[in-house]
Design a protein around this motif. Sequence first.
Motif, PDB file in Angstrom:
ATOM      1  N   THR A 133       0.744  -1.096   0.007  1.00 38.06           N
ATOM      2  CA  THR A 133      -0.067  -0.043  -0.159  1.00 38.06           C
ATOM      3  C   THR A 133       0.892   1.392  -0.112  1.00 38.06           C
ATOM      4  O   THR A 133       0.315   2.259  -0.217  1.00 38.06           O
ATOM      5  CB  THR A 133      -0.992   0.101   1.333  1.00 38.06           C
ATOM      6  OG1 THR A 133      -1.991   0.875   0.800  1.00 38.06           O
ATOM      7  CG2 THR A 133      -0.410   0.260   2.568  1.00 38.06           C
ATOM      8  N   LEU A 154       6.311  -2.336  11.567  1.00 37.34           N
ATOM      9  CA  LEU A 154       5.188  -2.140  11.922  1.00 37.34           C
ATOM     10  C   LEU A 154       4.760  -3.518  12.007  1.00 37.34           C
ATOM     11  O   LEU A 154       3.892  -3.708  13.169  1.00 37.34           O
ATOM     12  CB  LEU A 154       4.099  -1.445  10.860  1.00 37.34           C
ATOM     13  CG  LEU A 154       4.432   0.067  11.085  1.00 37.34           C
ATOM     14  CD1 LEU A 154       3.714   0.950   9.618  1.00 37.34           C
ATOM     15  CD2 LEU A 154       3.475   0.644  12.318  1.00 37.34           C
ATOM     16  N   TYR A 163       1.140  -4.740  13.749  1.00 38.02           N
ATOM     17  CA  TYR A 163       0.118  -3.700  12.831  1.00 38.02           C
ATOM     18  C   TYR A 163      -0.222  -4.471  11.582  1.00 38.02           C
ATOM     19  O   TYR A 163       0.450  -5.023  10.798  1.00 38.02           O
ATOM     20  CB  TYR A 163       1.011  -2.672  12.453  1.00 38.02           C
ATOM     21  CG  TYR A 163       0.311  -1.253  12.204  1.00 38.02           C
ATOM     22  CD1 TYR A 163       0.076  -0.239  13.240  1.00 38.02           C
ATOM     23  CD2 TYR A 163       0.081  -0.683  10.875  1.00 38.02           C
ATOM     24  CE1 TYR A 163      -0.444   0.848  13.220  1.00 38.02           C
ATOM     25  CE2 TYR A 163      -0.650   0.302  10.819  1.00 38.02           C
ATOM     26  CZ  TYR A 163      -0.972   0.979  11.799  1.00 38.02           C
ATOM     27  OH  TYR A 163      -1.856   2.384  11.981  1.00 38.02           O
ATOM     28  N   THR A 164      -1.749  -4.801  11.515  1.00 39.43           N
ATOM     29  CA  THR A 164      -2.385  -5.447  10.666  1.00 39.43           C
ATOM     30  C   THR A 164      -2.469  -4.801   9.271  1.00 39.43           C
ATOM     31  O   THR A 164      -2.550  -3.613   9.031  1.00 39.43           O
ATOM     32  CB  THR A 164      -3.873  -5.814  11.194  1.00 39.43           C
ATOM     33  OG1 THR A 164      -4.500  -4.674  10.958  1.00 39.43           O
ATOM     34  CG2 THR A 164      -3.706  -6.620  12.261  1.00 39.43           C
ATOM     35  N   THR A 174      -4.631   1.243  16.736  1.00 40.65           N
ATOM     36  CA  THR A 174      -3.987   1.606  15.582  1.00 40.65           C
ATOM     37  C   THR A 174      -2.914   2.590  15.799  1.00 40.65           C
ATOM     38  O   THR A 174      -1.848   2.425  15.204  1.00 40.65           O
ATOM     39  CB  THR A 174      -4.974   2.190  14.623  1.00 40.65           C
ATOM     40  OG1 THR A 174      -6.146   1.259  14.573  1.00 40.65           O
ATOM     41  CG2 THR A 174      -4.349   2.110  13.162  1.00 40.65           C
ATOM     42  N   LEU A 187       1.308   2.270  16.163  1.00 40.36           N
ATOM     43  CA  LEU A 187       2.276   2.979  15.053  1.00 40.36           C
ATOM     44  C   LEU A 187       3.096   3.878  15.891  1.00 40.36           C
ATOM     45  O   LEU A 187       4.529   3.946  15.728  1.00 40.36           O
ATOM     46  CB  LEU A 187       1.284   3.964  14.412  1.00 40.36           C
ATOM     47  CG  LEU A 187       1.915   4.963  13.251  1.00 40.36           C
ATOM     48  CD1 LEU A 187       2.695   4.033  12.106  1.00 40.36           C
ATOM     49  CD2 LEU A 187       0.636   5.744  12.717  1.00 40.36           C
ATOM     50  N   THR A 234      -2.929   9.254  10.866  1.00 35.37           N
ATOM     51  CA  THR A 234      -3.675   8.188  11.034  1.00 35.37           C
ATOM     52  C   THR A 234      -4.532   8.216  12.437  1.00 35.37           C
ATOM     53  O   THR A 234      -5.802   7.667  11.963  1.00 35.37           O
ATOM     54  CB  THR A 234      -2.505   7.046  11.665  1.00 35.37           C
ATOM     55  OG1 THR A 234      -1.377   7.094  10.624  1.00 35.37           O
ATOM     56  CG2 THR A 234      -2.990   5.616  11.891  1.00 35.37           C
ATOM     57  N   GLY A 244      -1.638   3.791  -1.987  1.00 35.35           N
ATOM     58  CA  GLY A 244      -2.650   3.469  -1.243  1.00 35.35           C
ATOM     59  C   GLY A 244      -3.663   2.494  -1.911  1.00 35.35           C
ATOM     60  O   GLY A 244      -4.136   2.854  -2.794  1.00 35.35           O
ATOM     61  N   THR A 253      -6.415  -2.665   1.644  1.00 35.64           N
ATOM     62  CA  THR A 253      -6.112  -2.286   3.062  1.00 35.64           C
ATOM     63  C   THR A 253      -7.340  -2.139   4.084  1.00 35.64           C
ATOM     64  O   THR A 253      -7.246  -2.070   5.008  1.00 35.64           O
ATOM     65  CB  THR A 253      -4.888  -1.386   3.441  1.00 35.64           C
ATOM     66  OG1 THR A 253      -5.516  -0.061   2.836  1.00 35.64           O
ATOM     67  CG2 THR A 253      -3.680  -1.926   2.710  1.00 35.64           C
ATOM     68  N   THR A 268      -8.400  -2.803   8.007  1.00 36.36           N
ATOM     69  CA  THR A 268      -7.234  -3.363   8.715  1.00 36.36           C
ATOM     70  C   THR A 268      -6.579  -1.967   9.182  1.00 36.36           C
ATOM     71  O   THR A 268      -7.104  -0.872   8.742  1.00 36.36           O
ATOM     72  CB  THR A 268      -6.162  -4.143   7.723  1.00 36.36           C
ATOM     73  OG1 THR A 268      -5.336  -2.859   6.862  1.00 36.36           O
ATOM     74  CG2 THR A 268      -6.565  -5.020   6.884  1.00 36.36           C
ATOM     75  N   MET A 269      -5.673  -2.197  10.155  1.00 34.65           N
ATOM     76  CA  MET A 269      -5.066  -0.992  10.680  1.00 34.65           C
ATOM     77  C   MET A 269      -4.462   0.022   9.523  1.00 34.65           C
ATOM     78  O   MET A 269      -4.408   1.046   9.705  1.00 34.65           O
ATOM     79  CB  MET A 269      -4.068  -1.354  11.710  1.00 34.65           C
ATOM     80  CG  MET A 269      -4.516  -1.956  12.838  1.00 34.65           C
ATOM     81  SD  MET A 269      -3.413  -2.329  13.966  1.00 34.65           S
ATOM     82  CE  MET A 269      -4.139  -3.414  15.490  1.00 34.65           C
ATOM     83  N   CYS A 270      -4.054  -0.742   8.571  1.00 37.70           N
ATOM     84  CA  CYS A 270      -3.310   0.071   7.516  1.00 37.70           C
ATOM     85  C   CYS A 270      -4.000   1.001   6.755  1.00 37.70           C
ATOM     86  O   CYS A 270      -3.349   1.960   6.212  1.00 37.70           O
ATOM     87  CB  CYS A 270      -2.709  -1.050   6.560  1.00 37.70           C
ATOM     88  SG  CYS A 270      -1.232  -0.762   5.671  1.00 37.70           S
ATOM     89  N   TYR A 324      -3.211   4.329   8.234  1.00 39.49           N
ATOM     90  CA  TYR A 324      -2.012   4.500   8.149  1.00 39.49           C
ATOM     91  C   TYR A 324      -1.785   5.111   6.729  1.00 39.49           C
ATOM     92  O   TYR A 324      -0.779   5.754   6.486  1.00 39.49           O
ATOM     93  CB  TYR A 324      -1.027   3.232   8.323  1.00 39.49           C
ATOM     94  CG  TYR A 324       0.222   3.460   8.250  1.00 39.49           C
ATOM     95  CD1 TYR A 324       1.160   4.111   8.766  1.00 39.49           C
ATOM     96  CD2 TYR A 324       0.801   2.911   6.834  1.00 39.49           C
ATOM     97  CE1 TYR A 324       2.500   4.284   8.370  1.00 39.49           C
ATOM     98  CE2 TYR A 324       2.122   3.022   6.391  1.00 39.49           C
ATOM     99  CZ  TYR A 324       3.035   3.778   7.542  1.00 39.49           C
ATOM    100  OH  TYR A 324       4.534   4.031   7.095  1.00 39.49           O
ATOM    101  N   ASN A 325      -2.720   4.560   5.712  1.00 42.30           N
ATOM    102  CA  ASN A 325      -2.227   5.224   4.436  1.00 42.30           C
ATOM    103  C   ASN A 325      -2.442   6.780   4.526  1.00 42.30           C
ATOM    104  O   ASN A 325      -1.758   7.515   3.711  1.00 42.30           O
ATOM    105  CB  ASN A 325      -3.548   4.747   3.366  1.00 42.30           C
ATOM    106  CG  ASN A 325      -3.333   3.261   3.112  1.00 42.30           C
ATOM    107  OD1 ASN A 325      -2.132   2.754   3.365  1.00 42.30           O
ATOM    108  ND2 ASN A 325      -4.234   2.624   2.548  1.00 42.30           N
ATOM    109  N   HIS A 359       0.550   8.165   6.149  1.00 39.88           N
ATOM    110  CA  HIS A 359       1.696   8.145   5.152  1.00 39.88           C
ATOM    111  C   HIS A 359       1.637   9.207   4.119  1.00 39.88           C
ATOM    112  O   HIS A 359       2.772   9.659   4.048  1.00 39.88           O
ATOM    113  CB  HIS A 359       1.863   6.725   4.563  1.00 39.88           C
ATOM    114  CG  HIS A 359       2.988   6.287   3.847  1.00 39.88           C
ATOM    115  ND1 HIS A 359       4.125   6.481   4.082  1.00 39.88           N
ATOM    116  CD2 HIS A 359       3.233   6.212   2.314  1.00 39.88           C
ATOM    117  CE1 HIS A 359       4.994   5.971   3.129  1.00 39.88           C
ATOM    118  NE2 HIS A 359       4.451   6.033   1.939  1.00 39.88           N
TER     119      HIS A 359
END
Lengths: 458, 458
Positions: free
Chosen positions: A186, A217, A222-223, B47, B51, B84, B190, B194, B197-199, B202-203, B206
């Motif tokens: 991602t 992560l 971190y999922t 989350t 991080l 995030t 991105g 995802t 999910t936690m990600c 995070y996108n 980021h």
Amino acid sequence: MSGITRQLADFIATSRWNDVPQEVRHEGARAVLNWLGCAIAGCRDDTVERLLATLREFAGKPQATLLGRGERLDALSAACINGTASNRLDFDDTHLRTVIHPTVPVAAALLALAEHRPLTGAEFLHAFVLGIDAECRVGNAISPGHYEHGWHITATCGVLGAAVACGRALKIDAQRMGWALGIAATQASGLMATLGTMCKSYNMGHAARSGLASALLAANGYTSSERGLEAARGFLNVLAARSEPREITRELGLRWELMQNAYKPYPCGIVIHPVIDGCLDLRAAHRIDPVAVAKVEIAIPPLAEQLCGRKAPRDSLEGKLSLYHSAAVALLDGEAGVVQYTDARVTDPRVIAIRDRVVVSTDPALGNDQARVRISLASGVAHETFVERARGSLGRPLTDAELEAKFRSLASAELATREIDTLVEQCWSLERQPDAAVLARGSVAAGARAAESRCNSR
Amino acid sequence: MSGITRQLADFIATSRWNDVPQEVRHEGARAVLNWLGCAIAGCRDDTVERLLATLREFAGKPQATLLGRGERLDALSAACINGTASNRLDFDDTHLRTVIHPTVPVAAALLALAEHRPLTGAEFLHAFVLGIDAECRVGNAISPGHYEHGWHITATCGVLGAAVACGRALKIDAQRMGWALGIAATQASGLMATLGTMCKSYNMGHAARSGLASALLAANGYTSSERGLEAARGFLNVLAARSEPREITRELGLRWELMQNAYKPYPCGIVIHPVIDGCLDLRAAHRIDPVAVAKVEIAIPPLAEQLCGRKAPRDSLEGKLSLYHSAAVALLDGEAGVVQYTDARVTDPRVIAIRDRVVVSTDPALGNDQARVRISLASGVAHETFVERARGSLGRPLTDAELEAKFRSLASAELATREIDTLVEQCWSLERQPDAAVLARGSVAAGARAAESRCNSR
């Protein structure tokens, strides 16, 4: 039946060092040696200075070394800067099938991590080989469409390779390795539009940093998607119009992509190399006086023209992607090394005078490591050659001795001969080194290391 | 005639605060207020904790505040974590045409920068409005194909918005603004895979981090493509099968995309909102006893089913993207707030019992802010309603008072009423604040601020 991402993650998490053949281990040492030389020689370029000037203000504790230079920053920042520096000279390696430059993002992330969380040389090499394998296998699955579409494939696949290598170094289990791949997927980015600008090498640094972050992560639970590669809206489908997912898992552990890696004899776009070979060969064979050259006719495959068709490059960054400059400087100087691609040489009127006599045509029948070169002299005489396999290509690879000579030449920018001797020996014996970080420390001259150490103890 | 990237860069670099209409300025304050509440309420989610636990080890000097929490990290790390956190509850805003959640990446980057390089409230708002405009205009140019293809559009366009806002705050000229856009474009990433999910959040973090880095690099003369958006292998062509570049520059300065922004009354996927409205309306109008519900029939547009068709969500992250859970919990509790989307509520057998009675069908004739809901009771009686415009949609926007109430509810997770009063007042009067960073400081309870300050002075 688990998906591709999980199959790859399982393989990486459970691979044993004993399963890695000796020839692959040795190729790992070759790749690291070649990369380290590039990192050292590129470390003071303006591209690196400006990046460091920007990031320094935000960087953390001195965990990892800026290769060649000696400053120490947090491992994420060091991964970014070393990744950028080691690609800057366009002298790093190439996985020819995909045109990925595989070592830069993987090694930059992994060595920065190794300084912060100690790894033996064997652990380092093992993680490195696995990272390269994952990176290039994903590249195989989406080639050639992904690159042709405009993706900077070294960056988009490099972030995956960096995540895999660092995840392996952190000894995460298969589930977390799958998350690491998902977190990296991602963050996959990089546009070909940046070629010829400082940002081109930054793409690699960003991939190294993001890949290391992905592994860290995932290690902390971190999922992410567990199907980051193959999901309907995952990496393969989103970043490629067509993909062949089986390329990722076919013969895992039996076939190692590192064995498809090539090392450059010239610090410029690899598709230019056969042209340089042809010019150097003709110059030497016929003792050509560059001033007497009336016309240089070059035939290359279409990809080479697409990537490196810049007729009038304005600086070093553009010169490295110019068939015209490369042919001219090879004829004029009889070599094509780091010196031939400085700003000064790219704008030198004597080079430009010959550059303007270069004519390029494309021939789809030519392979990417092939070229025809014909040089017509003012006298009316013409010489011609066909380069069937470029130096440094898989069919004509650089020997260990040639790679070592390349390293010595690159490293001499920062290190004394005695220091280079030690570092060369540490690279060749990396598998037996108790601490892989020795490579980072050894890349810095003793004086610079002492100065940095005083600075950090203040 | 300069290209699209340069035209956009010129506009941003030369825009004057006086050119920004009062209604746009006020909308800026509304967006910031809404965002800050989301950041505070999301700041202790797992989350965010994971991080922070990962990045802290690598973070630099205490330059910027983790909103709501009070720890201070370097501005790049703070941008990532606040980005995030502020998306985590799925309670942030939405640019409906593109489904971009525009404020998170832009404000997270800009406020972190403002703590490090002071900005007045007016400078902050001006940079913010411009960042949102660039982000959403690029989104318009590639919608709906880009998002449908699987790109997490808030992240891919958010990095551009963050770069623009921060570049403007750094007062860079048009050439460097063009580079900032190019550096951001090559970091655009991105994947929709995802989601859940936690990600996913995070996108956004980021994107905020990368956008801020882009502006800082460009300010230091780091070059990139000057045609990062429109180049043959630039953002538009590589990340979208079809694009309408003129959307980026049409009526620049006359039409402000921030005016197309909507604020959520419920912390879940926005396409679920009309369904929640329908359930709450029917429940109240007919005093429905949730236990007596035999069947809940929902008709929604296909996009809503695609994005939020999860029948059996396993946790909070998935529950926020489930029409089934949302309908069930709205009927059971008579509300759909933060509490209704915790892990505990998503796995509550009483909720699941009703969830399993929900049946979803799609109707392409429905708009994305519309739904039909029909509730059949065990007695045989049925009630039905058509939601023509969801609460919080552009046709039925939250009022200033409703937004303020939402903020108060969210901020109460960390702050006392007296602290909330002050912060609300500072948001509404942001245009007249001498230092925009007051928002970051004010997001932290006095006690937490004091503790962090002692910690940093050690």
